[in-house]
Write a protein that holds these residues in place. Sequence first.
Motif, PDB file in Angstrom:
ATOM      1  N   SER A  67      13.060  66.599  57.348  1.00  0.00           N
ATOM      2  CA  SER A  67      13.490  65.368  56.867  1.00  0.00           C
ATOM      3  C   SER A  67      14.525  65.171  55.682  1.00  0.00           C
ATOM      4  CB  SER A  67      12.230  64.285  56.739  1.00  0.00           C
ATOM      5  OG  SER A  67      11.543  64.657  55.543  1.00  0.00           O
ATOM      6  N   LEU A  68      15.234  64.215  55.822  1.00  0.00           N
ATOM      7  CA  LEU A  68      16.025  63.996  54.691  1.00  0.00           C
ATOM      8  C   LEU A  68      15.544  63.368  53.577  1.00  0.00           C
ATOM      9  CD1 LEU A  68      19.457  63.436  56.617  1.00  0.00           C
ATOM     10  CD2 LEU A  68      18.762  65.635  55.454  1.00  0.00           C
ATOM     11  N   ALA A  80      21.969  56.338  50.226  1.00  0.00           N
ATOM     12  CA  ALA A  80      22.025  57.502  49.492  1.00  0.00           C
ATOM     13  C   ALA A  80      22.952  58.583  49.912  1.00  0.00           C
ATOM     14  CB  ALA A  80      20.538  58.064  49.209  1.00  0.00           C
ATOM     15  N   VAL A  81      23.509  59.360  49.181  1.00  0.00           N
ATOM     16  CA  VAL A  81      24.515  60.300  49.615  1.00  0.00           C
ATOM     17  C   VAL A  81      23.559  61.663  49.504  1.00  0.00           C
ATOM     18  CG1 VAL A  81      26.540  61.819  49.251  1.00  0.00           C
ATOM     19  CG2 VAL A  81      26.509  59.248  48.725  1.00  0.00           C
ATOM     20  N   PHE A  82      23.739  62.513  50.584  1.00  0.00           N
ATOM     21  CA  PHE A  82      23.192  63.721  50.728  1.00  0.00           C
ATOM     22  C   PHE A  82      24.103  64.578  51.293  1.00  0.00           C
ATOM     23  CE2 PHE A  82      19.871  60.566  51.764  1.00  0.00           C
ATOM     24  CZ  PHE A  82      18.810  61.186  51.200  1.00  0.00           C
ATOM     25  N   ALA A  83      24.794  65.033  50.206  1.00  0.00           N
ATOM     26  CA  ALA A  83      26.060  65.806  50.338  1.00  0.00           C
ATOM     27  C   ALA A  83      25.855  67.371  51.009  1.00  0.00           C
ATOM     28  CB  ALA A  83      27.015  65.830  49.033  1.00  0.00           C
ATOM     29  N   VAL A  88      25.464  60.609  54.698  1.00  0.00           N
ATOM     30  CA  VAL A  88      25.301  59.262  53.790  1.00  0.00           C
ATOM     31  C   VAL A  88      24.106  58.479  54.865  1.00  0.00           C
ATOM     32  CG1 VAL A  88      25.985  57.311  52.796  1.00  0.00           C
ATOM     33  CG2 VAL A  88      27.377  59.453  52.559  1.00  0.00           C
ATOM     34  N   ILE A  89      23.118  58.219  54.178  1.00  0.00           N
ATOM     35  CA  ILE A  89      22.312  57.151  55.105  1.00  0.00           C
ATOM     36  C   ILE A  89      22.107  55.824  54.270  1.00  0.00           C
ATOM     37  CG2 ILE A  89      19.647  56.883  55.720  1.00  0.00           C
ATOM     38  CD1 ILE A  89      19.481  60.023  55.762  1.00  0.00           C
ATOM     39  N   GLY A 153       8.096  57.489  61.703  1.00  0.00           N
ATOM     40  CA  GLY A 153       7.317  57.074  60.776  1.00  0.00           C
ATOM     41  C   GLY A 153       7.822  56.566  59.667  1.00  0.00           C
ATOM     42  N   ASP A 154       7.694  57.359  58.307  1.00  0.00           N
ATOM     43  CA  ASP A 154       8.387  57.033  57.214  1.00  0.00           C
ATOM     44  C   ASP A 154       9.463  57.981  56.727  1.00  0.00           C
ATOM     45  OD1 ASP A 154       6.969  58.887  56.399  1.00  0.00           O
ATOM     46  OD2 ASP A 154       6.263  58.065  54.619  1.00  0.00           O
ATOM     47  N   ARG A 155       9.724  58.878  57.630  1.00  0.00           N
ATOM     48  CA  ARG A 155      10.549  59.969  57.315  1.00  0.00           C
ATOM     49  C   ARG A 155      12.020  59.582  58.121  1.00  0.00           C
ATOM     50  NH1 ARG A 155       8.242  64.174  54.724  1.00  0.00           N
ATOM     51  NH2 ARG A 155       6.145  64.206  54.589  1.00  0.00           N
ATOM     52  N   ILE A 156      13.074  59.865  57.372  1.00  0.00           N
ATOM     53  CA  ILE A 156      14.456  59.842  57.949  1.00  0.00           C
ATOM     54  C   ILE A 156      15.049  61.384  58.464  1.00  0.00           C
ATOM     55  CG2 ILE A 156      16.950  58.810  57.898  1.00  0.00           C
ATOM     56  CD1 ILE A 156      15.616  56.724  55.878  1.00  0.00           C
ATOM     57  N   SER A 157      15.550  61.627  59.358  1.00  0.00           N
ATOM     58  CA  SER A 157      16.291  62.867  59.584  1.00  0.00           C
ATOM     59  C   SER A 157      17.457  62.853  60.387  1.00  0.00           C
ATOM     60  CB  SER A 157      15.099  64.127  60.244  1.00  0.00           C
ATOM     61  OG  SER A 157      15.065  63.331  61.417  1.00  0.00           O
TER      62      SER A 157
END
Length: 159
Positions: A67-68, A80-83, A88-89, A153-157
Amino acid sequence: MSDDQALTGPGTQTRRALLTGAGAVGAAVVLTACGSDDSGDGAPVSPGPAVSDTGDAGGGDRQGAQSLARTTDIPVGGGAVFAAQGVVITQPSPGQFKGFDPICTHQGCPVSNVDGGTINCTCHGSKFSIEDGSVKAGPATQPLAPKNVKVDGDRISLA
């Protein structure tokens, strides 16, 4: 002194002899590294610990490791940026998460932040919508490419 000779200590040696010696040392190192691990004493070699095919062999939470972010990490109306992960989410409205490519379509700079309802590239000032990646302010003329994200759930991927 001829072109083939170089002063290397108490006497002189030819460059050819020096390079030949260095090459021989390098070859010996390579051959030693490629040698057999068989010690010749007949002792069996342990295959190492067994790994089961159930659960995470590393003992951790594999789903969580992929998960990110957590849903609570992404503010409503922001993002948020996840470079390093190439995404970007954003969360344009409560519970709605979107993913976009983090590279500005103007000249390939990475976007830097999400603020004020836009994904921002500080290289040249382009701004993109957190809802659909469309251009809100140039010089970019093309939208950010969408990226599929999933919420479990509460996780983003990444999907």
